[in-house]
Design a protein around this motif. Structure first.
Motif, mmCIF file in Angstrom:
data_model
loop_
_atom_site.group_PDB
_atom_site.id
_atom_site.type_symbol
_atom_site.label_atom_id
_atom_site.label_comp_id
_atom_site.label_asym_id
_atom_site.label_seq_id
_atom_site.Cartn_x
_atom_site.Cartn_y
_atom_site.Cartn_z
ATOM 1 N N THR A 243 0.806 -1.219 0.000
ATOM 2 C CA THR A 243 0.000 0.000 0.000
ATOM 3 C C THR A 243 0.849 1.284 0.000
ATOM 4 O O THR A 243 0.518 2.231 -0.724
ATOM 5 N N VAL B 219 3.550 1.796 -1.510
ATOM 6 C CA VAL B 219 3.995 1.959 -2.903
ATOM 7 C C VAL B 219 2.910 2.649 -3.727
ATOM 8 O O VAL B 219 3.202 3.498 -4.579
ATOM 9 N N VAL B 220 1.654 2.304 -3.449
ATOM 10 C CA VAL B 220 0.545 2.910 -4.182
ATOM 11 C C VAL B 220 0.373 4.368 -3.763
ATOM 12 O O VAL B 220 0.318 5.269 -4.605
ATOM 13 N N VAL B 221 0.318 4.600 -2.471
ATOM 14 C CA VAL B 221 0.030 5.947 -1.961
ATOM 15 C C VAL B 221 1.133 6.923 -2.388
ATOM 16 O O VAL B 221 0.850 8.058 -2.790
ATOM 17 N N GLU C 192 3.174 6.423 -4.908
ATOM 18 C CA GLU C 192 3.451 6.204 -6.337
ATOM 19 C C GLU C 192 4.920 5.856 -6.580
ATOM 20 O O GLU C 192 5.601 6.418 -7.447
#
Lengths: 318, 318
Positions: A253, A255-257, A259
């Motif tokens: 997560t 990594v997603v937040v 980017e």
């Protein structure tokens, strides 16, 4: 010939038949070889490999298809591609799904007096590079793969996680490329070694969270990726070198937040590795923990398996 | 004013003070808003947010600093940056560490009759885009973020994992960009909907392993990344959209061995999302499950929390 073999059990064979080079292959007398963590993993069942271990080596060509390589001192790339599939046509030979891999997948390795490889995999070793240095070409090439995949600019702030063999190589490569590179590790003796090699070392806790554009995980554990996610800045890059057993890793997560880009990185180009050794830009002899003869191969494997061991070298022929 | 508030407990407030725009901010009367999975996660404790929920909305500006925006119908970007830190100077306002985020971090959201936002966050909605369509601009922008991060060429073979709201948007965006895009999901009704939108759908088991250059994970679960690693080809790219609770995810060893790139992806650009809706290149009205008035906000949140629910819209003012 003598060979260190694993087929569910690790043992030294003393009268294994010498390998026969296939079409396009050279027969190479092995001078020295290095024990890699992958060899240790294979003896625990990784890749389901059975055969002669070993994929880091230097040797002398005794026989080659047109004789051009005969007598040359060489190192060899470990992926043997089919050269006819879509991946090979695209030039991605290291990802050929039909490939064999020296001492790892379907091809006897270099912990033996003789080994065979396609001549296309061979690189001549210049006289300024010692046998011991040459044993490091394969793992050093894996460190140079980072520069193939990621743009590193002068003064970029980079962290290398893990003070093991690959971490010590990757940090030198990145520092030599001009990065402001910091090595993070847990072993006082190896961090001292890193400093003696001119590397900057640090505790992870001393590095501000989300402060580094590039973090390279060479820890060999899933904890490395967790730490990398803490240290990498938004829109930054994590280069992932750790292959680990098991089903689980960290939640991505962050990594997603933020980017973040995570780049998996494996084998690399031999030419820059050989050049760096020839020009003294990367130091490897300090990374040798011990050298053993092939007859003491089992002892050598045990030494390599010691926690925190550096490179164990097998001296195979003279 | 009326507002749907969460502060450990979800409830409708009927006489909350109207928000006061700060310097540089507009006061916006909210016409309609969309319930996002993030809103549902917040009611389970995600981000520790307390305040008015909601970050997908369309409204009419009632008051703006120089009056220029007054009367305009607008949508608003949700990240409110400090505009003075290093990240903001680099133009990465969505990653400003000091940012507030509408209805998510330190700023009351849009499930209310009035909301405030900096005028720099506003985008005028063209008359050809309905209020309901406009509610989808924010999630559609998140789908367009993929095209900001990854080069998609005509006929690239792409898989989108997840037939939820974001998957249905991302697949349309990628197909519109020319990719040969296939949506993989588990819900027969949503896969039928996808087909009615002109999308190709498939079972994951029908897609060859390691056969796709780009896989976009919109599943919202860690299983999505596992599946993405099975389907992506060596040197391929996985775009990761799923944010999930918990400490663990999959082991990333396949990413290392196949040298895959994993790109985390979050909020995206509003302009291409608005243009796609105005030009009818992306269809969203079919994704509306139901519409509720704000007085029925609790019921609306419950409907949005139904497994497999599509977009629940709140009609707030007229």
């Amino acid at each position: 010939v003598r060979a260190l073999v694993f087929d569910g059990r690790l043992r030294l064979e003393r009268d294994r038949p010498a390998p026969t080079p296939a079409e396009g292959e050279a027969l190479i007398r092995v001078l020295a070889a290095g024990i890699c963590n992958t060899d240790l993993e294979i003896t625990k069942g990784y890749m389901g490999f059975a055969g002669v271990l070993g994929h880091e080596f230097v040797g002398v060509v005794e026989q080659s298809p047109d004789g051009n390589w005969d007598g040359k001192r060489v190192v060899g790339e470990i992926n043997c591609a089919c050269e006819s599939c879509e991946w090979c046509r695209r030039g991605l030979l290291n990802h050929c799904p039909n490939r064999t891999v020296l001492g790892i997948v379907g091809r006897d390795g270099a912990f033996a007096e003789y080994v065979t490889l396609p001549v296309g995999n061979l690189h001549e070793v210049p006289p300024t590079v010692s046998d011991t240095q040459a044993v490091f070409v394969e793992p050093l090439a894996a460190a140079y793969e980072i520069l193939e995949q990621v743009t590193v600019r002068r003064d970029d702030r980079v962290v290398v996680l893990g003070d093991g063999k690959l971490g010590l190589l990757a940090a030198q490569v990145l520092a030599d490329a001009g990065a402001e590179c910091c090595l993070v590790g847990r072993h006082a003796s190896k961090l001292e070694l890193a400093q003696s090699l001119g590397l900057c070392v640090s505790e992870a806790a001393e590095i501000a969270e989300k402060s580094r554009g590039l973090v390279v995980d060479c820890t060999g554990s899933t904890e490395g990726l967790r730490q990398a996610m803490r240290l990498v800045e938004p829109r930054g890059t994590i280069v992932l070198k750790s292959t680990v057993a098991g089903d689980d890793g960290p939640n991505l997560t962050p990594v997603v937040v933020d980017e973040v880009t995570v780049v998996g990185s494996r084998c690399g180009p031999f030419a820059p590795a050989i050049a760096a050794l020839a020009e003294g830009r990367v130091r490897v002899e300090e990374l040798v923990a011990a050298a053993y003869g092939l007859d003491d191969g089992l002892e050598a494997m045990a030494a390599a398996a010691e926690p925190g061991a550096l490179k164990v070298v097998l001296q195979i022929t003279v």
